[in-house]
Motif scaffolding. Structure first.
Motif, PDB file in Angstrom:
ATOM      1  N   SER A 301       0.823  -1.213   0.000  1.00 25.59           N
ATOM      2  CA  SER A 301       0.000   0.000   0.000  1.00 25.59           C
ATOM      3  C   SER A 301       0.861   1.269   0.000  1.00 25.59           C
ATOM      4  CB  SER A 301      -0.922  -0.003   1.227  1.00 25.59           C
ATOM      5  OG  SER A 301      -0.164  -0.172   2.397  1.00 25.59           O
ATOM      6  N   CYS A 302       2.112   1.136  -0.424  1.00 25.50           N
ATOM      7  CA  CYS A 302       3.049   2.281  -0.368  1.00 25.50           C
ATOM      8  C   CYS A 302       3.032   3.051  -1.691  1.00 25.50           C
ATOM      9  CB  CYS A 302       4.448   1.747  -0.094  1.00 25.50           C
ATOM     10  SG  CYS A 302       5.718   3.024  -0.111  1.00 25.50           S
ATOM     11  N   ASP A 303       3.133   4.358  -1.595  1.00 20.32           N
ATOM     12  CA  ASP A 303       3.142   5.194  -2.805  1.00 20.32           C
ATOM     13  C   ASP A 303       4.372   4.965  -3.679  1.00 20.32           C
ATOM     14  OD1 ASP A 303       0.796   6.292  -2.052  1.00 20.32           O
ATOM     15  OD2 ASP A 303       1.649   8.159  -1.276  1.00 20.32           O
ATOM     16  N   PHE A 304       5.428   4.380  -3.102  1.00 21.99           N
ATOM     17  CA  PHE A 304       6.668   4.189  -3.866  1.00 21.99           C
ATOM     18  C   PHE A 304       6.761   2.808  -4.515  1.00 21.99           C
ATOM     19  CE2 PHE A 304       7.786   7.470  -0.760  1.00 21.99           C
ATOM     20  CZ  PHE A 304       8.264   8.447  -1.622  1.00 21.99           C
ATOM     21  N   ARG A 305       5.664   2.026  -4.442  1.00 23.75           N
ATOM     22  CA  ARG A 305       5.792   0.634  -4.891  1.00 23.75           C
ATOM     23  C   ARG A 305       6.087   0.509  -6.383  1.00 23.75           C
ATOM     24  NH1 ARG A 305       0.508   1.631  -3.884  1.00 23.75           N
ATOM     25  NH2 ARG A 305      -1.040   1.072  -5.458  1.00 23.75           N
ATOM     26  N   GLU A 306       5.734   1.499  -7.172  1.00 22.19           N
ATOM     27  CA  GLU A 306       6.095   1.460  -8.590  1.00 22.19           C
ATOM     28  C   GLU A 306       7.257   2.411  -8.888  1.00 22.19           C
ATOM     29  OE1 GLU A 306       2.787   1.642 -11.240  1.00 22.19           O
ATOM     30  OE2 GLU A 306       1.850  -0.128 -10.334  1.00 22.19           O
ATOM     31  N   VAL A 307       7.953   2.809  -7.833  1.00 24.79           N
ATOM     32  CA  VAL A 307       9.166   3.619  -8.002  1.00 24.79           C
ATOM     33  C   VAL A 307      10.388   2.733  -7.736  1.00 24.79           C
ATOM     34  CG1 VAL A 307      10.475   5.615  -7.160  1.00 24.79           C
ATOM     35  CG2 VAL A 307       7.966   5.725  -7.328  1.00 24.79           C
ATOM     36  N   ASP A 308      10.398   2.093  -6.560  1.00 18.55           N
ATOM     37  CA  ASP A 308      11.551   1.224  -6.255  1.00 18.55           C
ATOM     38  C   ASP A 308      11.207  -0.260  -6.352  1.00 18.55           C
ATOM     39  OD1 ASP A 308      10.331   0.399  -3.835  1.00 18.55           O
ATOM     40  OD2 ASP A 308      11.155   2.126  -2.803  1.00 18.55           O
ATOM     41  N   TRP A 309       9.950  -0.604  -6.623  1.00 19.11           N
ATOM     42  CA  TRP A 309       9.517  -1.988  -6.802  1.00 19.11           C
ATOM     43  C   TRP A 309       9.873  -2.864  -5.599  1.00 19.11           C
ATOM     44  CZ3 TRP A 309       6.146  -2.207 -10.667  1.00 19.11           C
ATOM     45  CH2 TRP A 309       6.216  -1.192 -11.640  1.00 19.11           C
ATOM     46  N   GLY A 310       9.859  -2.229  -4.423  1.00 20.50           N
ATOM     47  CA  GLY A 310      10.111  -3.003  -3.195  1.00 20.50           C
ATOM     48  C   GLY A 310      11.578  -3.246  -2.907  1.00 20.50           C
ATOM     49  N   GLY A 311      12.469  -2.620  -3.681  1.00 18.46           N
ATOM     50  CA  GLY A 311      13.904  -2.758  -3.415  1.00 18.46           C
ATOM     51  C   GLY A 311      14.481  -4.008  -4.047  1.00 18.46           C
ATOM     52  N   CYS A 312      15.414  -4.621  -3.357  1.00 22.10           N
ATOM     53  CA  CYS A 312      16.199  -5.726  -3.914  1.00 22.10           C
ATOM     54  C   CYS A 312      15.784  -7.051  -3.277  1.00 22.10           C
ATOM     55  CB  CYS A 312      17.681  -5.447  -3.651  1.00 22.10           C
ATOM     56  SG  CYS A 312      18.753  -6.785  -4.138  1.00 22.10           S
ATOM     57  N   ARG A 313      15.391  -8.000  -4.117  1.00 24.67           N
ATOM     58  CA  ARG A 313      14.948  -9.332  -3.613  1.00 24.67           C
ATOM     59  C   ARG A 313      16.129 -10.101  -3.017  1.00 24.67           C
ATOM     60  NH1 ARG A 313      11.733  -8.652  -1.667  1.00 24.67           N
ATOM     61  NH2 ARG A 313      12.034  -6.502  -2.130  1.00 24.67           N
ATOM     62  N   GLN A 315      18.781  -8.870  -1.617  1.00 22.87           N
ATOM     63  CA  GLN A 315      19.155  -8.269  -0.332  1.00 22.87           C
ATOM     64  C   GLN A 315      18.156  -8.669   0.760  1.00 22.87           C
ATOM     65  OE1 GLN A 315      21.675  -4.811   0.092  1.00 22.87           O
ATOM     66  NE2 GLN A 315      19.720  -3.764   0.048  1.00 22.87           N
ATOM     67  N   ALA A 316      16.871  -8.691   0.388  1.00 23.31           N
ATOM     68  CA  ALA A 316      15.871  -9.168   1.353  1.00 23.31           C
ATOM     69  C   ALA A 316      16.198 -10.599   1.771  1.00 23.31           C
ATOM     70  CB  ALA A 316      14.471  -9.092   0.742  1.00 23.31           C
ATOM     71  N   MET A 317      16.616 -11.410   0.793  1.00 23.98           N
ATOM     72  CA  MET A 317      16.983 -12.807   1.086  1.00 23.98           C
ATOM     73  C   MET A 317      18.196 -12.850   2.015  1.00 23.98           C
ATOM     74  SD  MET A 317      16.278 -15.947   0.384  1.00 23.98           S
ATOM     75  CE  MET A 317      17.068 -17.014   1.579  1.00 23.98           C
ATOM     76  N   ALA A 318      19.220 -12.070   1.682  1.00 17.79           N
ATOM     77  CA  ALA A 318      20.463 -12.122   2.471  1.00 17.79           C
ATOM     78  C   ALA A 318      20.239 -11.633   3.901  1.00 17.79           C
ATOM     79  CB  ALA A 318      21.540 -11.280   1.787  1.00 17.79           C
ATOM     80  N   LEU A 319      19.362 -10.647   4.065  1.00 17.34           N
ATOM     81  CA  LEU A 319      19.221 -10.036   5.390  1.00 17.34           C
ATOM     82  C   LEU A 319      18.084 -10.612   6.222  1.00 17.34           C
ATOM     83  CD1 LEU A 319      19.950  -6.312   4.445  1.00 17.34           C
ATOM     84  CD2 LEU A 319      21.334  -7.773   5.921  1.00 17.34           C
ATOM     85  N   THR A 320      17.064 -11.167   5.573  1.00 17.31           N
ATOM     86  CA  THR A 320      15.921 -11.664   6.354  1.00 17.31           C
ATOM     87  C   THR A 320      15.699 -13.163   6.165  1.00 17.31           C
ATOM     88  OG1 THR A 320      14.175 -11.471   4.668  1.00 17.31           O
ATOM     89  CG2 THR A 320      14.762  -9.455   5.851  1.00 17.31           C
ATOM     90  N   GLY A 321      16.358 -13.753   5.165  1.00 18.19           N
ATOM     91  CA  GLY A 321      16.119 -15.171   4.875  1.00 18.19           C
ATOM     92  C   GLY A 321      14.852 -15.398   4.067  1.00 18.19           C
ATOM     93  N   ASP A 322      14.209 -14.309   3.615  1.00 18.93           N
ATOM     94  CA  ASP A 322      12.967 -14.435   2.844  1.00 18.93           C
ATOM     95  C   ASP A 322      12.978 -13.380   1.733  1.00 18.93           C
ATOM     96  OD1 ASP A 322      10.444 -14.552   1.797  1.00 18.93           O
ATOM     97  OD2 ASP A 322       9.389 -14.148   3.681  1.00 18.93           O
ATOM     98  N   ALA A 323      13.093 -13.846   0.495  1.00 17.32           N
ATOM     99  CA  ALA A 323      13.183 -12.918  -0.641  1.00 17.32           C
ATOM    100  C   ALA A 323      11.892 -12.145  -0.872  1.00 17.32           C
ATOM    101  CB  ALA A 323      13.553 -13.692  -1.910  1.00 17.32           C
ATOM    102  N   ALA A 324      10.782 -12.584  -0.290  1.00 18.73           N
ATOM    103  CA  ALA A 324       9.496 -11.912  -0.514  1.00 18.73           C
ATOM    104  C   ALA A 324       9.216 -10.831   0.534  1.00 18.73           C
ATOM    105  CB  ALA A 324       8.370 -12.942  -0.516  1.00 18.73           C
ATOM    106  N   GLN A 325      10.177 -10.560   1.399  1.00 15.27           N
ATOM    107  CA  GLN A 325      10.015  -9.479   2.374  1.00 15.27           C
ATOM    108  C   GLN A 325      10.321  -8.125   1.725  1.00 15.27           C
ATOM    109  OE1 GLN A 325       9.442  -9.319   5.848  1.00 15.27           O
ATOM    110  NE2 GLN A 325       8.650 -11.399   5.583  1.00 15.27           N
ATOM    111  N   THR A 326       9.803  -7.050   2.306  1.00 12.51           N
ATOM    112  CA  THR A 326      10.275  -5.706   1.954  1.00 12.51           C
ATOM    113  C   THR A 326      11.784  -5.661   2.179  1.00 12.51           C
ATOM    114  OG1 THR A 326       8.206  -4.669   2.572  1.00 12.51           O
ATOM    115  CG2 THR A 326      10.170  -3.277   2.699  1.00 12.51           C
ATOM    116  N   ASP A 327      12.504  -5.049   1.242  1.00 12.12           N
ATOM    117  CA  ASP A 327      13.947  -4.883   1.431  1.00 12.12           C
ATOM    118  C   ASP A 327      14.164  -4.127   2.746  1.00 12.12           C
ATOM    119  OD1 ASP A 327      16.603  -4.088   1.309  1.00 12.12           O
ATOM    120  OD2 ASP A 327      16.543  -3.604  -0.834  1.00 12.12           O
TER     121      ASP A 327
END
Ligand code: SF4
Ligand code: FES
Length: 369
Positions: A301-313, A315-327
């Motif tokens: 529901s973020c206004d930037f979702r079509e600007v940064d597309w949620g960041g880097c998948r 990096q989300a994987m490396a830092l949270t163990g889940d690629a489907a998380q918000t970066d």
């Protein structure tokens, strides 16, 4: 969903490379030469890329000049009216190779420098005499009349010399300098504690780059990428997953980004089994994180979702163990603060140990030089 064609193809034609940069973004497990695509397959892939609507081809690796057929591939891409770029360490090139590539139609060279002095550069790159050879290659690129970018990767051990790096790029005759902070994938992730800069270093680098941009306007264009871990908003990695870029690894796997193989559970199609257009449109790996449907909150529901597309998948994987998380680099992620704490802790600990590709164990770098 309407899927536009990719803008660019990153052709990772080999993972072979004589350098062993401590921040190499290649996978930790590299594809061996025996699994590399042959020339005929790459020529066919270039045809398919042009048909698909690709505009630029970046020949990369590993070290792309390790492949003897690079000139043939460049020439074919040029004949297809694709813009051709070579991303190279330069250390395998002789002057005649470079002039031959220019004759084949190569338009742009991105040459990496690890530091401004030979000792620091050769140590980070893990190869003796590399810095001197790069200086020579820079002269040939200018003599051959190709567009020339210097790539400089900044980390804790060379951040204090970013001003000298800018001067070096001007002296070498580059039209563009990329001052990029280490991206923590592959070997960069393995050596993160050795490479992470402090926030004070980052502030000083930003100040120097901004002043130089004003001073050198019209002489040198400076692109600047700050370390993700100190950012408040994530980068639109790859311009959004499956939107602008397509990567092909040495064995022909088609990837949405160079680190996508770190994400478990994705299936990657290969150019040996399918046409590139089919993979771009239908591959599970491309469709998994394409667009916005896959997004969790707060992205959904973020206004930037079509600007940064949620960041880097990755990096989300490396830092949270889940690629489907918000970066978690994003300040709206509940995990954001822990990333900053991690960066400050690693930078502050000042470790002097890191690991080179091929080394059996961690090395104390001051003892290697
Ligand atoms: Fe980007 Fe998601 Fe952060 Fe919004 S919440 S800025 S879409 S990463
Ligand atoms: Fe894979 Fe960013 S590197 S999405």
């Amino acid at each position: 969903m309407n899927i536009d064609p990719p803008l660019a193809l990153l052709a990772e034609i080999t993972h072979r490379c004589p350098m062993r940069c401590l921040y190499c973004s290649n996978p930790v497990n590299l594809e061996p030469a025996s699994r590399e695509l042959d020339t005929a397959t790459w020529l066919r892939v270039l045809d398919e890329a042009a048909d698909l609507g690709v505009y630029q081809v970046h020949f990369s690796g590993g070290e792309p000049t390790a492949r003897k057929d690079l000139g043939e591939l460049v020439q074919h891409a040029a004949e297809l009216d694709l813009y051709t770029n070579l991303i190279t360490s330069g250390v395998l090139l002789e002057s005649e190779d470079l002039f031959r590539l220019a004759d084949a139609g190569l338009e742009h060279v991105q040459l990496s420098f690890q530091d401004t002095d030979a000792a620091g550069g050769d140590r980070i790159g893990g190869l003796k005499d590399a810095h001197r050879r790069k200086l020579e290659v820079a002269g040939w690129v200018v003599d051959a009349g190709m567009a020339f970018t210097v790539n400089a990767v900044i980390h804790r051990h060379n951040a204090g010399r970013v001003g000298e790096m800018i001067e070096l790029a001007v002296e070498l005759g580059a039209g563009r300098l990329e001052v990029a902070s280490v991206q923590y994938y592959g070997w960069g992730l393995k050596n993160r504690a050795y490479l992470m800069p402090t926030e004070q270093q980052l502030d000083a680098v930003t100040e120097i780059v901004e002043a130089a941009r004003d001073r050198l306007a019209g002489v040198l264009t400076i692109d600047y990428v700050i370390p993700d871990y100190y950012a408040r908003r994530p980068k639109a990695c790859m311009g959004g997953w499956g939107r602008r870029f397509v990567n092909i690894d040495p064995s022909g796997r088609v990837l949405p980004c160079h680190a996508a193989t770190t994400i478990p559970g994705l299936t990657f199609d290969t150019v040996q089994d399918h046409a590139l257009e089919h993979i771009w449109q239908h591959s599970d790996a491309f469709n998994r994180f394409r667009g916005t449907e896959w997004m969790p909150e707060p992205c959904a529901s973020c206004d930037f979702r079509e600007v940064d597309w949620g960041g880097c998948r990755c990096q989300a994987m490396a830092l949270t163990g889940d690629a489907a998380q918000t970066d978690p680099v994003c300040s709206l992620s509940p995990l954001h603060e822990s990333v900053r704490v991690l960066a400050e802790r690693e930078a502050g600990a000042g470790t002097e140990t890191a690991v080179y590709r091929g080394a059996k164990k961690e090395s104390v770098l001051r003892d290697l030089s």
